[in-house]
Design a protein around this motif. Sequence first.
Motif, short mmCIF file in Angstrom:
data_model
loop_
_atom_site.label_atom_id
_atom_site.label_comp_id
_atom_site.label_asym_id
_atom_site.label_seq_id
_atom_site.Cartn_x
_atom_site.Cartn_y
_atom_site.Cartn_z
N ALA A 50 0.81 -1.12 -0.09
CA ALA A 50 0.00 -0.23 0.30
C ALA A 50 0.65 0.99 -0.32
N GLU A 51 2.20 1.51 0.64
CA GLU A 51 3.12 2.79 0.37
C GLU A 51 3.47 2.45 -0.80
N SER A 52 4.04 1.37 -1.26
CA SER A 52 5.05 1.08 -2.17
C SER A 52 4.92 2.20 -2.89
N LEU A 53 5.53 2.81 -4.40
CA LEU A 53 5.56 3.19 -5.86
C LEU A 53 5.76 2.13 -6.22
N VAL A 54 6.45 1.04 -6.38
CA VAL A 54 6.34 -0.17 -7.76
C VAL A 54 5.60 -0.46 -8.43
#
Length: 163
Positions: A36-40
Amino acid sequence: MTRPIWAPWRLEYIGEAGTQDGCVFCLEASGELDDAESLVVHRGTHAFVLLNKFPYSSGHLMVAPSRHVGELGDLDPDEAAEIHALTTRGIDGLRSVYAPDAFNVGWNLGQVAGGSIASHLHEHVVPRWSGDTNFMPVLADIKVVPEHLLATRDRLRDAWPDS
């Protein structure tokens, strides 16, 4: 009551800028961040695609090697080939989701060249639209991005080209 045009406390990803220890690319490459936090957007074998936390425009992607490497000449052939392939696929994905008129694609090699994270190579893919430069960045030093980064990430993940 006058409401501010820009409320930095509402944009979590900007509020966290500079609070992270270590290399942001290595952290994203490791997969340790909660999804939910990753921008991948996409992970390959030797490289990955992620959104820029401070985008020039909506959909501003970066393609980076999974390995921490700071010199373009230090990429091995597999890493270089995959970065190129992911850049091409990123352009295809951006075309299908946002229909930009053009793209800026490039590297900022070294701090003086504009590389804010010069120790870990990354290639920028910036979608552009006719007339996308307006008075906001010129007069007010403000960039307008109409969509939250996590929504952009989800849209691009869903549209990521398979081949």
